[in-house]
Design a protein around this motif. Structure first.
Motif, PDB file in Angstrom:
ATOM      1  N   LEU A  70       0.845  -1.197   0.000  1.00  0.00           N
ATOM      2  CA  LEU A  70       0.000   0.000   0.000  1.00  0.00           C
ATOM      3  C   LEU A  70       0.881   1.248   0.000  1.00  0.00           C
ATOM      4  CD1 LEU A  70      -2.772  -0.964   2.613  1.00  0.00           C
ATOM      5  CD2 LEU A  70      -2.667  -1.451   0.166  1.00  0.00           C
ATOM      6  N   MET A  71       1.978   1.189   0.737  1.00  0.00           N
ATOM      7  CA  MET A  71       2.888   2.343   0.809  1.00  0.00           C
ATOM      8  C   MET A  71       3.535   2.591  -0.544  1.00  0.00           C
ATOM      9  SD  MET A  71       4.590   1.626   4.527  1.00  0.00           S
ATOM     10  CE  MET A  71       3.571   1.449   5.986  1.00  0.00           C
ATOM     11  N   VAL A  72       3.818   1.532  -1.259  1.00  0.00           N
ATOM     12  CA  VAL A  72       4.411   1.689  -2.592  1.00  0.00           C
ATOM     13  C   VAL A  72       3.449   2.439  -3.508  1.00  0.00           C
ATOM     14  CG1 VAL A  72       5.195   0.461  -4.654  1.00  0.00           C
ATOM     15  CG2 VAL A  72       5.884  -0.334  -2.391  1.00  0.00           C
ATOM     16  N   LYS A  73       2.146   2.091  -3.428  1.00  0.00           N
ATOM     17  CA  LYS A  73       1.144   2.785  -4.244  1.00  0.00           C
ATOM     18  C   LYS A  73       1.101   4.271  -3.909  1.00  0.00           C
ATOM     19  CE  LYS A  73      -1.965  -1.121  -4.948  1.00  0.00           C
ATOM     20  NZ  LYS A  73      -3.314  -1.651  -4.797  1.00  0.00           N
ATOM     21  N   VAL A  74       1.084   4.568  -2.610  1.00  0.00           N
ATOM     22  CA  VAL A  74       0.956   5.968  -2.186  1.00  0.00           C
ATOM     23  C   VAL A  74       2.237   6.749  -2.470  1.00  0.00           C
ATOM     24  CG1 VAL A  74       0.652   7.461  -0.158  1.00  0.00           C
ATOM     25  CG2 VAL A  74      -0.833   5.480  -0.487  1.00  0.00           C
ATOM     26  N   ARG A  75       3.350   6.055  -2.460  1.00  0.00           N
ATOM     27  CA  ARG A  75       4.632   6.701  -2.712  1.00  0.00           C
ATOM     28  C   ARG A  75       4.658   7.361  -4.094  1.00  0.00           C
ATOM     29  NH1 ARG A  75       9.446   6.586  -0.519  1.00  0.00           N
ATOM     30  NH2 ARG A  75      11.332   6.606  -1.811  1.00  0.00           N
ATOM     31  N   ARG A  76       3.963   6.755  -5.061  1.00  0.00           N
ATOM     32  CA  ARG A  76       3.987   7.261  -6.429  1.00  0.00           C
ATOM     33  C   ARG A  76       2.797   8.163  -6.751  1.00  0.00           C
ATOM     34  NH1 ARG A  76       5.427   1.548  -7.910  1.00  0.00           N
ATOM     35  NH2 ARG A  76       3.272   1.296  -8.560  1.00  0.00           N
TER      36      ARG A  76
END
Ligand SMILES: [Zn+2]
Length: 305
Positions: A70-76
């Motif tokens: 989920l953090m990877v999605k929000v990171r971008r």
């Protein structure tokens, strides 16, 4: 939300390094916490946006497990759209781990879709969160009321237009088209439910409060003691007695509720159980926003007939 931010963060940084850097040409990358907000963001953004939801439609958004993916999605993400009213508090943990300044609270890339929503069941006294009540700011389940889509899509439009002002006319056109379609469907839904105005319905969790108010249906108690809190035997005895006295014929549940318990309560109280779609994608019959509302309207009308 019990997790080790430090270790998750290092995982995210590693995953982030592997993430593709070529972005979809010119499209805004939007992340929403729920599938309802994803559907409504796509309605406004059209082909100018790429939208991803953090929760799946078949996950209870009250207690999503925070994962590095989920953090990877929000990171971008260029824009993060949250439900607010503390439904998706876990999003703050995700944002912290994503280390993306564009979408922190107060940043231009942040939309709280609940802005301007007339909140129902707002507590008159301070709710003690230690008691576990998951609706401390009032009922957060406003997205399943199609009558509130103008407010929600208005908030989303402002967020998108802040980041891509040149596309504002396109966003406005998309939104008007969507709302016109929704209004036409709304006329049908209102007609379908009109004969059942005043019908009393018990909910497992108070998720259909805005929806019921919209269509003149009456909430007649919940299986949960308070929102998010499992029932005590005493509460169930009272509820069943109330259901008999009020001649409640229907108990509605979400797919992730304890359906067996709901069936026992309904049987003792003289009612039947129906599973409704609490979010886009919660059931295979409810994969679009309009489809979700339509499924709930038809299911209620058939059960109340
Ligand atoms: Zn809730």
């Amino acid at each position: 939300m019990r997790l080790l931010i430090g270790s998750l963060l290092s995982t995210v940084l590693a995953l982030g390094a592997l993430a593709p850097t070529a972005e979809a040409a010119g499209k805004l990358r939007v992340v929403t916490t729920t599938t309802d907000l994803k559907a409504l963001t796509e309605a406004v953004g059209g082909d100018l946006v790429d939208v991803d939801a953090l929760a799946r439609g078949n996950q209870n958004p009250h207690d999503l497990e925070v994962r590095p993916s989920l953090m990877v999605k929000v990171r971008r993400a260029d824009l993060l759209v949250t439900n607010g009213l503390e439904l998706d508090m876990w999003a703050e943990v995700v944002v912290q781990g994503a280390n993306n300044a564009r979408v922190v609270p107060g940043a231009v890339g942040r939309v709280d879709a609940s802005q301007g929503i007339p909140v129902l069941e707002a507590p008159s006294t301070r709710v003690d969160r230690s008691m576990g009540d998951v609706h401390p700011l009032g009922n957060p389940h406003y997205t399943i009321d199609p009558g509130l889509a103008p407010v929600i899509t208005g908030n989303i439009l402002e967020g998108l237009a802040r980041l891509a002002p040149e596309s504002r006319p396109a966003f406005e056109r998309n939104r008007q088209e969507f709302l016109a379609k929704l209004e036409a469907a709304m006329a049908g839904w209102t007609r379908t439910l009109e004969p059942f105005r005043g019908a009393k319905i018990v909910q497992y969790h108070p998720i259909f409060v805005y929806f019921f108010a919209r269509f003149g249906l009456v909430k007649a108690g919940t299986v949960e003691d308070r929102p998010g809190i499992p029932p005590t035997p005493e509460h169930l005895v009272r509820l069943i007695a109330d259901m008999k006295q009020e001649r409640v014929k229907l108990l509605v549940v979400e797919p992730w509720n304890d359906v067996k318990l709901a069936e026992r309560v309904a049987q003792d109280g003289g009612a039947q159980v129906r599973v409704l779609a609490p979010s886009v994608g919660a059931l295979k019959q409810a994969v679009t926003y309009v489809g979700m509302i339509d499924y709930n309207v038809r299911t209620l009308a058939a059960a109340l007939r």
